[in-house]
Scaffold this active site. Structure first.
Site, PDB file in Angstrom:
ATOM      1  N   TRP A 253      63.984-122.035 -68.286  1.00  0.00           N
ATOM      2  CA  TRP A 253      64.669-120.764 -68.582  1.00  0.00           C
ATOM      3  C   TRP A 253      66.130-120.844 -68.146  1.00  0.00           C
ATOM      4  O   TRP A 253      67.022-120.282 -68.773  1.00  0.00           O
ATOM      5  CB  TRP A 253      63.981-119.602 -67.855  1.00  0.00           C
ATOM      6  CG  TRP A 253      62.839-119.028 -68.626  1.00  0.00           C
ATOM      7  CD1 TRP A 253      61.505-119.238 -68.392  1.00  0.00           C
ATOM      8  CD2 TRP A 253      62.907-118.140 -69.755  1.00  0.00           C
ATOM      9  NE1 TRP A 253      60.751-118.531 -69.307  1.00  0.00           N
ATOM     10  CE2 TRP A 253      61.593-117.843 -70.156  1.00  0.00           C
ATOM     11  CE3 TRP A 253      63.961-117.564 -70.472  1.00  0.00           C
ATOM     12  CZ2 TRP A 253      61.298-117.005 -71.227  1.00  0.00           C
ATOM     13  CZ3 TRP A 253      63.680-116.719 -71.539  1.00  0.00           C
ATOM     14  CH2 TRP A 253      62.355-116.449 -71.911  1.00  0.00           C
TER      15      TRP A 253
ATOM     16  N   TRP B  72      73.418 -94.406 -74.647  1.00  0.00           N
ATOM     17  CA  TRP B  72      73.142 -94.560 -73.215  1.00  0.00           C
ATOM     18  C   TRP B  72      73.608 -93.309 -72.486  1.00  0.00           C
ATOM     19  O   TRP B  72      74.587 -92.675 -72.887  1.00  0.00           O
ATOM     20  CB  TRP B  72      73.887 -95.780 -72.640  1.00  0.00           C
ATOM     21  CG  TRP B  72      73.511 -97.079 -73.289  1.00  0.00           C
ATOM     22  CD1 TRP B  72      74.304 -97.845 -74.083  1.00  0.00           C
ATOM     23  CD2 TRP B  72      72.261 -97.776 -73.195  1.00  0.00           C
ATOM     24  NE1 TRP B  72      73.633 -98.971 -74.499  1.00  0.00           N
ATOM     25  CE2 TRP B  72      72.375 -98.948 -73.973  1.00  0.00           C
ATOM     26  CE3 TRP B  72      71.051 -97.517 -72.553  1.00  0.00           C
ATOM     27  CZ2 TRP B  72      71.339 -99.865 -74.097  1.00  0.00           C
ATOM     28  CZ3 TRP B  72      70.014 -98.433 -72.681  1.00  0.00           C
ATOM     29  CH2 TRP B  72      70.163 -99.580 -73.444  1.00  0.00           C
TER      30      TRP B  72
ATOM     31  N   ASN C  68      61.752-112.215 -58.506  1.00  0.00           N
ATOM     32  CA  ASN C  68      61.883-112.129 -59.967  1.00  0.00           C
ATOM     33  C   ASN C  68      61.090-110.978 -60.575  1.00  0.00           C
ATOM     34  O   ASN C  68      61.583-110.243 -61.429  1.00  0.00           O
ATOM     35  CB  ASN C  68      61.465-113.453 -60.606  1.00  0.00           C
ATOM     36  CG  ASN C  68      61.601-113.404 -62.115  1.00  0.00           C
ATOM     37  OD1 ASN C  68      62.681-113.169 -62.633  1.00  0.00           O
ATOM     38  ND2 ASN C  68      60.498-113.574 -62.825  1.00  0.00           N
TER      39      ASN C  68
HETATM   40  C1  FAD Z   1      67.526-108.812 -64.474  1.00  0.00           C
HETATM   41  C2  FAD Z   1      67.450-110.233 -63.960  1.00  0.00           C
HETATM   42  C3  FAD Z   1      68.616-110.882 -63.541  1.00  0.00           C
HETATM   43  C4  FAD Z   1      68.583-112.210 -63.076  1.00  0.00           C
HETATM   44  N1  FAD Z   1      69.750-112.812 -62.662  1.00  0.00           N
HETATM   45  C5  FAD Z   1      69.708-114.118 -62.255  1.00  0.00           C
HETATM   46  C6  FAD Z   1      70.908-114.780 -61.850  1.00  0.00           C
HETATM   47  O1  FAD Z   1      72.016-114.243 -61.902  1.00  0.00           O
HETATM   48  N2  FAD Z   1      70.807-116.077 -61.411  1.00  0.00           N
HETATM   49  C7  FAD Z   1      69.603-116.720 -61.363  1.00  0.00           C
HETATM   50  O2  FAD Z   1      69.575-117.886 -60.942  1.00  0.00           O
HETATM   51  N3  FAD Z   1      68.487-116.128 -61.769  1.00  0.00           N
HETATM   52  C8  FAD Z   1      68.484-114.851 -62.206  1.00  0.00           C
HETATM   53  N4  FAD Z   1      67.319-114.247 -62.601  1.00  0.00           N
HETATM   54  C9  FAD Z   1      66.093-115.067 -62.706  1.00  0.00           C
HETATM   55  C10 FAD Z   1      65.154-115.100 -61.500  1.00  0.00           C
HETATM   56  O3  FAD Z   1      64.868-113.786 -61.055  1.00  0.00           O
HETATM   57  C11 FAD Z   1      65.682-115.929 -60.331  1.00  0.00           C
HETATM   58  O4  FAD Z   1      66.119-117.183 -60.798  1.00  0.00           O
HETATM   59  C12 FAD Z   1      64.583-116.153 -59.305  1.00  0.00           C
HETATM   60  O5  FAD Z   1      64.088-114.915 -58.820  1.00  0.00           O
HETATM   61  C13 FAD Z   1      65.101-116.985 -58.164  1.00  0.00           C
HETATM   62  O6  FAD Z   1      64.103-117.179 -57.204  1.00  0.00           O
HETATM   63  P1  FAD Z   1      63.507-118.625 -56.940  1.00  0.00           P
HETATM   64  O7  FAD Z   1      64.612-119.598 -56.771  1.00  0.00           O
HETATM   65  O8  FAD Z   1      62.526-118.487 -55.824  1.00  0.00           O
HETATM   66  O9  FAD Z   1      62.761-118.909 -58.318  1.00  0.00           O
HETATM   67  P2  FAD Z   1      61.531-119.870 -58.684  1.00  0.00           P
HETATM   68  O10 FAD Z   1      60.428-119.007 -59.157  1.00  0.00           O
HETATM   69  O11 FAD Z   1      61.241-120.809 -57.590  1.00  0.00           O
HETATM   70  O12 FAD Z   1      62.068-120.635 -59.962  1.00  0.00           O
HETATM   71  C14 FAD Z   1      62.738-121.908 -59.886  1.00  0.00           C
HETATM   72  C15 FAD Z   1      64.108-121.846 -60.507  1.00  0.00           C
HETATM   73  O13 FAD Z   1      63.994-121.597 -61.902  1.00  0.00           O
HETATM   74  C16 FAD Z   1      65.104-120.815 -62.326  1.00  0.00           C
HETATM   75  N5  FAD Z   1      64.606-119.554 -62.896  1.00  0.00           N
HETATM   76  C17 FAD Z   1      63.451-118.911 -62.599  1.00  0.00           C
HETATM   77  N6  FAD Z   1      63.306-117.834 -63.376  1.00  0.00           N
HETATM   78  C18 FAD Z   1      64.391-117.771 -64.174  1.00  0.00           C
HETATM   79  C19 FAD Z   1      64.820-116.874 -65.190  1.00  0.00           C
HETATM   80  N7  FAD Z   1      64.095-115.799 -65.559  1.00  0.00           N
HETATM   81  N8  FAD Z   1      66.008-117.102 -65.780  1.00  0.00           N
HETATM   82  C20 FAD Z   1      66.772-118.163 -65.456  1.00  0.00           C
HETATM   83  N9  FAD Z   1      66.408-119.066 -64.498  1.00  0.00           N
HETATM   84  C21 FAD Z   1      65.225-118.865 -63.873  1.00  0.00           C
HETATM   85  C22 FAD Z   1      65.962-120.537 -61.114  1.00  0.00           C
HETATM   86  O14 FAD Z   1      66.991-121.488 -61.064  1.00  0.00           O
HETATM   87  C23 FAD Z   1      64.978-120.729 -59.971  1.00  0.00           C
HETATM   88  O15 FAD Z   1      65.592-121.100 -58.759  1.00  0.00           O
HETATM   89  C24 FAD Z   1      67.337-112.908 -63.050  1.00  0.00           C
HETATM   90  C25 FAD Z   1      66.169-112.239 -63.464  1.00  0.00           C
HETATM   91  C26 FAD Z   1      66.226-110.927 -63.913  1.00  0.00           C
HETATM   92  C27 FAD Z   1      64.952-110.262 -64.383  1.00  0.00           C
END
Ligand code: FAD
Length: 459
Positions: free
Chosen positions: A275, A303, A338
């Site tokens: 993603w 909006w 997330n």
């Molecule tokens: C409204 C919204 C805004 C977000 N904004 C960001 C942001 O600015 N930067 C960001 O890195 N993530 C963002 N995310 C995605 C996601 O929420 C975070 O990457 C995640 O919570 C980070 O926690 P983790 O490293 O423990 O994720 P893990 O669950 O361990 O996932 C591993 C890695 O996968 C990537 N990843 C996971 N989910 C997503 C996703 N939906 N989209 C893109 N990459 C993903 C991240 O790099 C993450 O570190 C957003 C999600 C939502 C719903």
């Protein structure tokens, strides 16, 4: 021997291992000048700037341990790099690629300007699993749907540049012209001063390459096997917590990929990394991802202008415990789980009918892992305005989400002490038991849902 230093410009790759630009620079056999540029036009939110400060200090310490130095300079990046190259007689400038529109524009212009002066300028890959232009349909078009994108990406080899940190680095001796440009740490202007709101960030995070490695190892060893089952439960804290480390390049996605592959049940976790690549490839094709509805029919959406509702959401005072817990976690730690990000985003856009761009901006300022691709892509996804988004009429119910993903209220109790005394049953709906000391809901769920559906039908 003719000495003309090689400049390595660090931007979103604060690491010594698995860093192709640094590695290739050492192969030239010339002394190195390592640079970071504080570009005021870099458009980074306050929480991410806090992280950047830590990232610079961590990289500087790692370079010092190798006998070298990190030069931190300020100004428009293109002009600074050109003048450093000129002042030091550098023969080459190396960097790892970035993919945001402004960064690309700067890098393209800089490369041409350096080459015109006979300075070698080379860029490398290191921030993504695949370069955005390599994952394409048979007709050469970019993918718009994640599942198709990921299916195609998985057939391609990952850009795996995996090397330990160089044993030995040879640095250029101090050059007066360069020393004069150096910004001392107390003038980085990245940390909050009055007030200092970063106490929660300091308690939660330590930016740096070693911390990223340790986190990855811990995740793969203890949590990856169960990731698919546990990742949606915010109280469990079983996700990797790597997002900000990836954002600042303390670790490369290729390293994460390799390590995860060698541990049990990698697929779900690797898909999440997919993603991230998808978001960057979307931004690559759609530079205005943060400002334009990808589905143009939403341009007609009416909006609501609701400063009070927006402030209640930002401050974690909506009266919905799971939403408030998430918004307070964000304010305090610079991240949010997330699942809860999805709930709060849906709440802003559908329950409050506030434009998703307001939420995107608030996240951009408060997330340490904010990036200009993932944030707008996920907001457009949550709002239903994205190409591969949940349909607009699918409205997340914050009460059911709370009961399902925080059934014992452990996460809620951590962030919303006003409701901590309630039973596991009542904690999701404190208004039903007349909980004093906690705000009443800013909107009634059923009414908000009906209003959102009506707005969608009117489009
Ligand atoms: C409204 C919204 C805004 C977000 N904004 C960001 C942001 O600015 N930067 C960001 O890195 N993530 C963002 N995310 C995605 C996601 O929420 C975070 O990457 C995640 O919570 C980070 O926690 P983790 O490293 O423990 O994720 P893990 O669950 O361990 O996932 C591993 C890695 O996968 C990537 N990843 C996971 N989910 C997503 C996703 N939906 N989209 C893109 N990459 C993903 C991240 O790099 C993450 O570190 C957003 C999600 C939502 C719903």
């Amino acid at each position: 021997m003719n000495v003309s230093p090689t400049i390595v410009w660090f931007r979103e790759d604060f690491r010594l291992a698995d860093n192709q630009a640094l590695h290739e620079a050492t192969l030239l056999g010339q002394p190195l000048i390592c640079l970071v540029i504080l570009d005021d036009a870099a458009n980074m939110g306050a929480a991410a700037q806090w992280w950047l400060d830590g990232a610079i200090h961590a990289l500087a310490a790692d370079l010092r341990a190798k006998g070298g130095d990190l030069h931190v300079l300020r100004g428009p990046a293109r002009r600074v790099v050109e003048s450093v190259a000129q002042a030091t007689g550098a023969g080459a400038v190396f960097w790892n690629r970035r993919y945001d529109p402004n960064g690309r524009e700067t890098d393209t212009a800089l490369k041409a300007a350096l080459q015109a002066r006979g300075v070698v300028a080379r860029s490398f890959s290191g921030a993504l699993l695949h370069e955005p232009w390599t994952v394409r349909t048979q007709s050469g078009a970019p993918y718009k749907i994640f599942t198709a994108f990921w299916r195609a990406a998985c057939t391609l080899p990952v850009q795996a540049f995996l090397r330990p940190a160089p044993d030995r680095l040879v640095f250029a001796p101090p050059i007066p012209a360069l020393e004069a440009l150096r910004v001392p740490p107390e003038q980085y202007r990245l940390l909050p001063t009055a007030p200092d709101w970063a106490g929660g960030l300091r308690a939660a995070w330590k930016p740096g390459e070693a911390q990223a490695r340790a986190r990855l190892t811990d995740f793969c060893r203890h949590h990856q096997a169960e990731y698919a089952q546990t990742r949606d439960f915010p109280a469990m804290e079983t996700t990797s917590g790597l997002s900000a480390f990836l954002r600042f390049g303390h670790i490369s996605p290729a390293r994460v990929w390799e390590t995860a592959q060698a541990s049990p049940n990698p697929d779900k976790f690797l898909t999440e990394l997919g993603w991230r690549d998808f978001a960057w490839s979307l931004l690559f094709e759609t530079p205005d991802l943060a400002s334009r509805n990808l589905r143009p029919e939403f341009d007609a959406m009416k909006w609501r202008t609701d400063p009070k509702g927006l402030a209640a959401w930002q401050r974690g005072r909506t009266g919905y415990p799971l939403v408030d817990a998430g918004m307070r976690e964000l304010w305090h730690t610079g991240v949010m789980h997330n699942r809860v990000r999805m709930v709060v985003a849906s709440f802003l856009v559908k329950h409050l009918l506030i434009d998703w761009r307001e939420g995107e901006r608030w996240f951009a300022d408060t997330l340490v892992d904010y990036d200009p691709a993932s944030n707008p892509m996920n907001w457009q996804w949550s709002a239903g305005t994205g190409v591969d988004a949940a349909p607009y009429f699918r409205i997340m119910n914050p009460i059911l989400q709370s009961r399902k993903f925080d059934p014992h209220g452990i996460y809620i109790r951590r962030w919303v002490p006003e409701v901590a005394h309630l039973s596991d049953k009542d904690i999701h709906t404190p208004w039903e038991v007349g909980c004093r000391g906690y705000v009443a809901p800013v909107v009634d769920h059923a009414e908000a849902r009906a209003r959102a559906l009506a707005a969608w039908k009117a489009l």
